[in-house]
Design a protein around this motif. Structure first.
Motif, PDB file in Angstrom:
ATOM      1  N   MET A   1     -12.602  10.015  13.623  1.00 55.06           N
ATOM      2  CA  MET A   1     -14.715   9.358  13.378  1.00 55.06           C
ATOM      3  C   MET A   1     -14.580   8.187  14.618  1.00 55.06           C
ATOM      4  O   MET A   1     -14.454   7.787  14.955  1.00 55.06           O
ATOM      5  CB  MET A   1     -14.583   8.951  11.780  1.00 55.06           C
ATOM      6  CG  MET A   1     -16.038   8.833  12.187  1.00 55.06           C
ATOM      7  SD  MET A   1     -16.306   8.176  10.581  1.00 55.06           S
ATOM      8  CE  MET A   1     -16.195   8.807   8.875  1.00 55.06           C
TER       9      MET A   1
ATOM     10  N   PHE B   1     -11.966   3.674  18.757  1.00 52.56           N
ATOM     11  CA  PHE B   1     -13.364   4.367  19.119  1.00 52.56           C
ATOM     12  C   PHE B   1     -13.967   5.506  18.382  1.00 52.56           C
ATOM     13  O   PHE B   1     -15.067   6.297  18.639  1.00 52.56           O
ATOM     14  CB  PHE B   1     -14.300   3.578  20.344  1.00 52.56           C
ATOM     15  CG  PHE B   1     -14.340   1.942  20.360  1.00 52.56           C
ATOM     16  CD1 PHE B   1     -15.529   1.950  19.900  1.00 52.56           C
ATOM     17  CD2 PHE B   1     -13.822   1.408  21.099  1.00 52.56           C
ATOM     18  CE1 PHE B   1     -15.785   0.561  19.762  1.00 52.56           C
ATOM     19  CE2 PHE B   1     -13.938  -0.042  21.172  1.00 52.56           C
ATOM     20  CZ  PHE B   1     -15.123  -0.351  20.284  1.00 52.56           C
ATOM     21  N   GLY B   2     -12.881   6.203  18.417  1.00 53.57           N
ATOM     22  CA  GLY B   2     -12.532   7.537  18.251  1.00 53.57           C
ATOM     23  C   GLY B   2     -12.907   8.336  19.335  1.00 53.57           C
ATOM     24  O   GLY B   2     -13.456   9.660  19.058  1.00 53.57           O
ATOM     25  N   THR B   3     -13.014   8.127  20.258  1.00 48.80           N
ATOM     26  CA  THR B   3     -13.180   8.730  21.944  1.00 48.80           C
ATOM     27  C   THR B   3     -11.979   9.167  22.041  1.00 48.80           C
ATOM     28  O   THR B   3     -11.797  10.057  23.408  1.00 48.80           O
ATOM     29  CB  THR B   3     -13.668   8.142  22.579  1.00 48.80           C
ATOM     30  OG1 THR B   3     -12.977   6.797  23.071  1.00 48.80           O
ATOM     31  CG2 THR B   3     -15.106   7.641  22.839  1.00 48.80           C
TER      32      THR B   3
ATOM     33  N   ARG C   1     -16.981   6.496  16.390  1.00 49.40           N
ATOM     34  CA  ARG C   1     -17.385   4.775  15.863  1.00 49.40           C
ATOM     35  C   ARG C   1     -18.622   4.881  16.760  1.00 49.40           C
ATOM     36  O   ARG C   1     -19.074   3.470  17.034  1.00 49.40           O
ATOM     37  CB  ARG C   1     -16.239   4.034  15.937  1.00 49.40           C
ATOM     38  CG  ARG C   1     -15.068   4.058  14.659  1.00 49.40           C
ATOM     39  CD  ARG C   1     -16.150   4.214  13.410  1.00 49.40           C
ATOM     40  NE  ARG C   1     -14.692   4.240  12.957  1.00 49.40           N
ATOM     41  CZ  ARG C   1     -14.991   4.569  11.094  1.00 49.40           C
ATOM     42  NH1 ARG C   1     -16.501   4.342  10.566  1.00 49.40           N
ATOM     43  NH2 ARG C   1     -14.435   4.474  10.185  1.00 49.40           N
ATOM     44  N   LEU C   2     -19.039   5.033  17.659  1.00 50.37           N
ATOM     45  CA  LEU C   2     -19.868   4.958  19.260  1.00 50.37           C
ATOM     46  C   LEU C   2     -21.338   5.745  18.776  1.00 50.37           C
ATOM     47  O   LEU C   2     -20.770   7.008  18.059  1.00 50.37           O
ATOM     48  CB  LEU C   2     -19.683   4.683  20.147  1.00 50.37           C
ATOM     49  CG  LEU C   2     -18.014   3.844  20.664  1.00 50.37           C
ATOM     50  CD1 LEU C   2     -18.170   4.038  21.372  1.00 50.37           C
ATOM     51  CD2 LEU C   2     -18.731   2.148  20.394  1.00 50.37           C
ATOM     52  N   ASP C   3     -22.761   5.723  19.262  1.00 49.64           N
ATOM     53  CA  ASP C   3     -22.770   7.053  19.186  1.00 49.64           C
ATOM     54  C   ASP C   3     -23.876   6.878  20.370  1.00 49.64           C
ATOM     55  O   ASP C   3     -24.461   6.670  21.778  1.00 49.64           O
ATOM     56  CB  ASP C   3     -24.647   6.173  19.157  1.00 49.64           C
ATOM     57  CG  ASP C   3     -25.539   6.787  19.008  1.00 49.64           C
ATOM     58  OD1 ASP C   3     -25.332   7.892  18.787  1.00 49.64           O
ATOM     59  OD2 ASP C   3     -26.931   6.645  18.805  1.00 49.64           O
TER      60      ASP C   3
END
Length: 170
Positions: free
Chosen positions: A1, A155-157, A3-5
């Motif tokens: 998921m 961060f989900g990246t 976690r950053l926009d």
């Protein structure tokens, strides 16, 4: 998921980096320098990298293949090498002494750095196989793998890896 926009993009890592470009650019430069200048064989480098990928639970990092100086997917290191890293404690026969030490050092650096610091017997083994400059290179490379992989996992990246696998000639 995630976690950053971030914008909808195939390169979430770069999009995250754009939020802090000065630090990000230096991190990318560090990764390039590690791949270009580390005084390790391609197999030693990949053994440490892949062990950290497993510890970090980074699916993307686990799926990457390619020793320094190779394009991703080159046949230089066989898939059996990566499979053997997953079970290196049970069977070290696929690895040289230095490769086994690189795997163990990576694991201990990531999971119990305090005990690693205090293990004189292990340090004697490391110094019997690696020079001090090689150990510094190995430590810096591992530190980068741990930090970068965990950054992306947290961060989900982690859908796009920032490590350029072709950046170095071993």
């Amino acid at each position: 998921m995630l976690r950053l926009d971030l914008p909808d993009t195939d390169n979430l890592a770069a999009a995250a980096g754009a939020l802090s470009p000065r630090i990000w650019d230096d991190l990318v430069a560090f990764n390039g320098a590690a791949r270009t200048h580390a005084r390790l064989s391609g197999r030693e480098f990949e053994a440490a990298r892949y062990r950290i990928a497993l510890i970090n639970d980074c699916n993307l990092c686990q799926s990457r293949r390619g020793a320094p100086g190779e394009e991703e997917g080159d046949a230089g290191i066989p898939e059996s090498f990566y499979e053997a890293v997953t079970t290196w404690r049970e069977d070290q026969s696929p690895f040289s002494e230095r490769e086994s030490l690189a795997i163990e050092f990576a694991e201990r650096f990531a999971l119990d750095h305090i005990a690693l610091h205090d293990d004189e017997v292990f340090w004697d083994r490391l110094h019997a196989s690696f020079s001090d400059p090689e150990l510094v290179d190995l430590g810096l490379v591992i530190a980068g793998f741990i930090g970068g992989g965990r950054f992306h996992r947290v961060f989900g990246t982690d859908s796009v890896c920032m490590v350029d696998l072709s950046a170095r000639n071993a």
